[in-house]
Design a protein around this motif. Structure first.
Motif, PDB file in Angstrom:
ATOM      1  N   HIS A 103      -7.476  -1.658  -2.844  1.00  0.00           N
ATOM      2  CA  HIS A 103      -7.250  -2.645  -3.904  1.00  0.00           C
ATOM      3  C   HIS A 103      -5.779  -3.039  -3.934  1.00  0.00           C
ATOM      4  N   GLN A 127      -2.406  -4.339  -5.811  1.00  0.00           N
ATOM      5  CA  GLN A 127      -1.788  -4.318  -7.126  1.00  0.00           C
ATOM      6  C   GLN A 127      -0.429  -4.993  -7.043  1.00  0.00           C
ATOM      7  N   THR A 179       0.819   2.027  -9.533  1.00  0.00           N
ATOM      8  CA  THR A 179       0.634   2.180 -10.978  1.00  0.00           C
ATOM      9  C   THR A 179      -0.835   2.349 -11.353  1.00  0.00           C
ATOM     10  N   GLU A 180      -1.717   1.621 -10.690  1.00  0.00           N
ATOM     11  CA  GLU A 180      -3.127   1.649 -11.072  1.00  0.00           C
ATOM     12  C   GLU A 180      -3.759   2.985 -10.693  1.00  0.00           C
ATOM     13  N   GLY A 181      -4.379   3.603 -11.682  1.00  0.00           N
ATOM     14  CA  GLY A 181      -5.010   4.895 -11.445  1.00  0.00           C
ATOM     15  C   GLY A 181      -4.042   6.052 -11.349  1.00  0.00           C
TER      16      GLY A 181
END
Length: 541
Positions: A164, A166, A172-174
């Motif tokens: 994915h 970002q 940062t995500e997850g």
């Protein structure tokens, strides 16, 4: 190797879908063009092979030996100071690490590809940018106005992690809250250090680095690695460590567990230039990377250039003599340059072999030569843009959470068009930081074009899968075995490099290596300094 890596990518269980097979067959039809700037000339120097007698003697006032940023800046500054009698010897590649190329109308970089907005201390860079029309107003104010065509357009950068994309490069995500808190603490420390001054009143981290504080408290950072500094200060977040390692590989071609903590922190703490018409920390970039800057400097200097590589440089009673050669179909041809002064604008590992008795200048090659990081830059001409994931737009700089790749830059990102161009160039950067420099250089020399292509395309294949093969029309790969000096611990206290920095005489030294790492701001600083010293002697006479 290419076939194996492609199969691992395209097939999950040994059975390839028809589309993947078709993509694989198209990929095998792509044979990259591979360039080795300076390899043949460098090996000629290394092996000390005999040259034929010079076919001509050229006389000039100042001989500038090398056409990278340092040499070009020296020529530009000399011209501004009123010195017109000068000659530039290109070296093995015109413009050096600032060179670019093109597939027809589609330009691309083969070396450096951006320039951060210069901070107030970088007066020399602001002078250059104003002279070339890139700064349009208030060059020395806190927030100059820049030509908006060259300010990096959004969307700027993204990171591919866990399938994915970002925004931004730091994951940062997850990411757990405790890791994100460490991210925030690190960047708060960076903001503090940007404004911190040493006991001598100077900022701790600035461009040019010679204007940075020499307070022993801060110089102590040069005795440890950036990874050591992180550990000592309680930074344990894996995502922060990955990010800082990526940045060191991107700027220095070397891992964060090898880079000096001083250099690693300088990467962040020195870049805070502002603009009246851009956000803080913006970048300047061009489709061809820094080549437009290099060619602009050449035009402004009005200097005569000559193809050739210097094989020996020595002082004489009246000035200097530089024996130069070119290779045509593998055969050497030589000529002699005589001048009152020489600006030696070449990497130190080359100068060590070229300058007669360089030890007399205080530089011992065995003890003082820096380590050099090898690089690969691969430019992919795409006949169409590959499909992007929904709501995840293509950015200028696109990075994959891996090593040794550094992601890829989109050369057409800066084009101002009503709609995207039909074709584009993706420039993939690889710092071979997963192995030691000597092993990396040996591999680069021995690797087949197919093996080089497999490594160069790894990040692109991760991002686009089998579709990539059907998009690729041509590939141009540039290998730089000694691309940049690596700022390892104690690089700031290198006595031999300091001696060359401080030397004043018939031979003057000008190269980013004098600062310990390869960036435009440092090369330009030493070019300006050498020009001022050369001009003072020329004009006084």
């Amino acid at each position: 190797m290419l076939r194996r890596s492609f199969l691992l990518w395209a097939g999950a269980s040994g059975a390839l879908a028809a589309g993947s097979v078709a993509g694989f067959l198209r990929w095998r039809e792509v044979t990259p063009t591979v360039h080795y700037p300076g390899r043949d000339e460098g090996h000629y120097l290394r092996d000390r092979r005999a040259l034929p007698p010079p076919s001509e003697v050229i006389e000039t006032g100042v001989a500038i030996l090398g056409s990278g940023v340092a040499g070009l800046t020296a020529a530009w500054k000399l011209n501004k100071l009123g010195v017109r009698e000068m000659l530039m010897i290109d070296g093995p590649q015109p413009y050096g690490n600032a060179a670019g190329g093109a597939f027809g109308v589609y330009a691309y970089p083969t070396g450096a590809h951006y320039l951060p907005l210069p901070s107030p201390e970088s007066v020399h860079v602001r002078e250059i940018l104003a002279d070339l029309g890139i700064i349009e107003k208030d060059a020395y104010a806190e927030q100059p106005t820049y030509d908006e065509r060259f300010i990096l357009h959004a969307p700027e950068e993204r990171l591919l992690k866990d399938g994915h994309w970002q925004d931004g490069f730091i994951p940062t995500e997850g990411v757990p809250q405790w890791e994100r808190e460490q991210h925030a603490r690190f960047f708060a420390e960076v903001a503090r250090l940007r404004q911190t001054r040493g006991s001598d009143g100077r900022r701790v981290f600035v461009f040019p680095t010679v204007l940075s504080s020499q307070d022993p408290q801060w110089e102590a950072l040069d005795r440890i690695t950036l990874k050591d500094w992180l550990t000592q200060n309680g930074y344990t977040a894996p995502t922060l460590h990955w990010y800082l390692n990526y940045c060191c590989r991107d700027d220095y071609g070397t891992r964060y567990d090898q880079v000096s903590a001083w250099a690693g922190l300088h990467y962040y703490c020195s870049r805070w230039g502002q603009a009246a018409n851009a956000g803080n920390g913006a970048w300047l970039t061009w489709p061809a990377g820094l080549q437009p800057l290099a060619s602009g400097l050449e035009r402004a200097a009005g200097i005569q250039r000559r193809s050739g590589t210097v094989v020996s440089l020595k002082e004489t009673a009246s000035g200097i003599e530089a024996l130069c050669f070119t290779l045509k179909d593998g055969q050497p041809h030589s000529y002699l340059v005589r001048a009152r002064k020489a600006i030696c604008a070449m990497p130190l590992h080359v100068a060590a072999r070229v300058v007669e008795n360089i030890a007399a200048y205080g530089f011992d090659p065995a003890r003082h030569s820096p380590s050099y990081a090898p690089w690969m830059v691969a430019n992919f001409l795409l006949k169409r843009f590959p499909h992007e994931l929904p709501d995840q737009p293509l950015c200028w700089d696109n990075v994959v959470y891996s090593e040794p790749g550094l992601g890829y830059v989109v050369s057409t990102h800066q084009d101002i068009r009503v709609r995207p161009p039909e074709k584009t160039v993706f420039s993939a950067y690889v710092a071979l930081s997963d192995r030691d420099p000597v092993s990396a250089r040996k591999w680069l020399l021995a690797a087949t074009p197919e093996e080089l292509l497999a490594l160069a395309s790894a990040d692109l294949r991760t991002a686009y899968g089998s579709e990539l093969a059907s998009c690729v029309e041509r590939v141009d790969i540039t290998l730089r075995g000694h691309a940049m000096a690596a700022p390892l611990p104690h690089f700031r206290s290198n006595a031999g490099v300091r001696a060359l920095r401080e030397h004043e005489g018939r031979i003057l030294f000008a190269h980013a290596d004098l600062s310990g790492f390869s960036v435009f701001e440092e090369a330009a600083w030493w070019g300006c300094r050498a020009a001022q010293l050369a001009a003072s002697g020329m004009l006084a006479a």
